[in-house]
Design a protein around this motif. Structure first.
Motif, PDB file in Angstrom:
ATOM      1  N   LYS A  71     -27.529  91.137 -47.115  1.00 37.10           N
ATOM      2  CA  LYS A  71     -28.896  91.605 -46.987  1.00 37.10           C
ATOM      3  C   LYS A  71     -29.877  90.610 -46.371  1.00 37.10           C
ATOM      4  O   LYS A  71     -30.857  91.030 -45.796  1.00 37.10           O
ATOM      5  N   GLU A  72     -29.661  89.309 -46.433  1.00 35.12           N
ATOM      6  CA  GLU A  72     -30.651  88.354 -45.935  1.00 35.12           C
ATOM      7  C   GLU A  72     -30.142  87.577 -44.720  1.00 35.12           C
ATOM      8  O   GLU A  72     -28.992  87.173 -44.672  1.00 35.12           O
ATOM      9  N   ILE A  73     -31.070  87.387 -43.779  1.00 35.70           N
ATOM     10  CA  ILE A  73     -30.807  86.573 -42.596  1.00 35.70           C
ATOM     11  C   ILE A  73     -31.858  85.467 -42.587  1.00 35.70           C
ATOM     12  O   ILE A  73     -33.055  85.750 -42.557  1.00 35.70           O
ATOM     13  N   ILE A  74     -31.413  84.206 -42.617  1.00 36.43           N
ATOM     14  CA  ILE A  74     -32.324  83.063 -42.599  1.00 36.43           C
ATOM     15  C   ILE A  74     -32.428  82.581 -41.151  1.00 36.43           C
ATOM     16  O   ILE A  74     -31.414  82.281 -40.518  1.00 36.43           O
ATOM     17  N   LEU A  75     -33.672  82.489 -40.653  1.00 37.99           N
ATOM     18  CA  LEU A  75     -33.907  82.165 -39.240  1.00 37.99           C
ATOM     19  C   LEU A  75     -34.666  80.856 -39.104  1.00 37.99           C
ATOM     20  O   LEU A  75     -35.576  80.580 -39.884  1.00 37.99           O
ATOM     21  N   SER A  94     -39.904  78.982 -39.848  1.00 41.68           N
ATOM     22  CA  SER A  94     -38.719  79.548 -40.488  1.00 41.68           C
ATOM     23  C   SER A  94     -39.067  80.941 -40.995  1.00 41.68           C
ATOM     24  O   SER A  94     -40.234  81.283 -41.162  1.00 41.68           O
ATOM     25  N   ALA A  95     -38.012  81.735 -41.227  1.00 46.11           N
ATOM     26  CA  ALA A  95     -38.220  83.098 -41.702  1.00 46.11           C
ATOM     27  C   ALA A  95     -36.972  83.586 -42.419  1.00 46.11           C
ATOM     28  O   ALA A  95     -35.876  83.065 -42.204  1.00 46.11           O
ATOM     29  N   ILE A  96     -37.175  84.595 -43.250  1.00 46.38           N
ATOM     30  CA  ILE A  96     -36.073  85.278 -43.917  1.00 46.38           C
ATOM     31  C   ILE A  96     -36.272  86.773 -43.673  1.00 46.38           C
ATOM     32  O   ILE A  96     -37.317  87.324 -44.021  1.00 46.38           O
ATOM     33  N   TYR A  97     -35.283  87.399 -43.046  1.00 41.50           N
ATOM     34  CA  TYR A  97     -35.346  88.842 -42.795  1.00 41.50           C
ATOM     35  C   TYR A  97     -34.479  89.559 -43.818  1.00 41.50           C
ATOM     36  O   TYR A  97     -33.294  89.303 -43.923  1.00 41.50           O
ATOM     37  N   ASN A  98     -35.098  90.453 -44.594  1.00 37.07           N
ATOM     38  CA  ASN A  98     -34.388  91.246 -45.587  1.00 37.07           C
ATOM     39  C   ASN A  98     -34.048  92.587 -44.943  1.00 37.07           C
ATOM     40  O   ASN A  98     -34.942  93.372 -44.620  1.00 37.07           O
ATOM     41  N   GLN A  99     -32.761  92.856 -44.755  1.00 32.80           N
ATOM     42  CA  GLN A  99     -32.333  94.062 -44.066  1.00 32.80           C
ATOM     43  C   GLN A  99     -32.558  95.331 -44.884  1.00 32.80           C
ATOM     44  O   GLN A  99     -32.749  96.400 -44.309  1.00 32.80           O
ATOM     45  N   GLU A 100     -32.563  95.227 -46.207  1.00 29.12           N
ATOM     46  CA  GLU A 100     -32.778  96.403 -47.050  1.00 29.12           C
ATOM     47  C   GLU A 100     -34.230  96.855 -47.024  1.00 29.12           C
ATOM     48  O   GLU A 100     -34.523  98.029 -46.872  1.00 29.12           O
ATOM     49  N   THR A 101     -35.161  95.912 -47.186  1.00 28.40           N
ATOM     50  CA  THR A 101     -36.581  96.263 -47.219  1.00 28.40           C
ATOM     51  C   THR A 101     -37.213  96.257 -45.829  1.00 28.40           C
ATOM     52  O   THR A 101     -38.353  96.683 -45.680  1.00 28.40           O
ATOM     53  N   GLU A 102     -36.491  95.772 -44.831  1.00 29.56           N
ATOM     54  CA  GLU A 102     -36.972  95.643 -43.449  1.00 29.56           C
ATOM     55  C   GLU A 102     -38.247  94.808 -43.384  1.00 29.56           C
ATOM     56  O   GLU A 102     -39.191  95.151 -42.681  1.00 29.56           O
TER      57      GLU A 102
END
Length: 177
Positions: A71-75, A94-102
């Motif tokens: 679920k998480e992508i750390i950028l 930096s960022a964290i993209y949560n694929q479930e909550t978009e």
């Protein structure tokens, strides 16, 4: 003579079956099953993620991305390009993209567009709603002459609205001729 031929035939039959019996007796058992350790983290260089659907509305790029589970992508140093009515770029350290909550949680953020520029320490951009919400103080400059500072800013980038919830401070500058 007949007896000798039967004995030879019986001997040949036994000799021809003997290799099959030996082969079946020496057959190896299947290899043991062993557990291969898999890692939940996966590193990707030159990462790109685009919005789904017929009309592309955003593109997320980063020189390096780490997938944590499903679920998480750390950028690191991501750039979010919004392709709405006008082009908007959101940069962060930096960022964290949560694929479930978009949702994209960003740190040390700057926003640039033709009519707007801004910065904040942390914020969240909802890719489904097209709204950026800051968690700290923010500074927004409209057309390089009107600056608004405050806390808990909401930037509705689709509808071009800026809402500042508290501690609002405005700075008006006159353009030089």
């Amino acid at each position: 003579m007949k007896e000798a031929i039967y004995k030879i035939a019986a001997f040949l039959a036994i000799v021809s079956i003997l290799p099959f019996v030996i082969f079946m007796a020496r057959r190896e058992s299947p290899p043991e099953k062993f557990h291969v350790e898999t890692h939940k983290k996966q590193l990707i260089k030159n990462f790109t993620l685009e919005s789904k659907g017929e009309k592309r509305s955003w593109v997320l790029r980063a020189p390096e991305a780490v997938f944590e589970g499903n679920k998480e992508i750390i950028l690191k140093f991501p750039e979010l390009e919004l392709l709405e009515k006008e082009r908007v770029l959101i940069h962060a350290e930096s960022a964290i993209y949560n694929q479930e909550t978009e949702e994209l949680f960003l740190e040390n953020v700057s926003i640039e567009s033709e009519n707007l520029s801004g910065k904040t320490r942390t914020g969240t951009y909802s890719t489904s709603k097209g709204v950026f919400v800051t968690h700290d103080t923010c500074e927004v400059t409209l057309k390089n002459r009107f600056t608004v500072e405050g806390k808990e800013c909401i930037l509705d980038l689709k509808n071009k609205r800026v809402i500042i919830q508290s501690k609002v401070k405005s700075i008006l500058r006159e353009e030089g001729k």
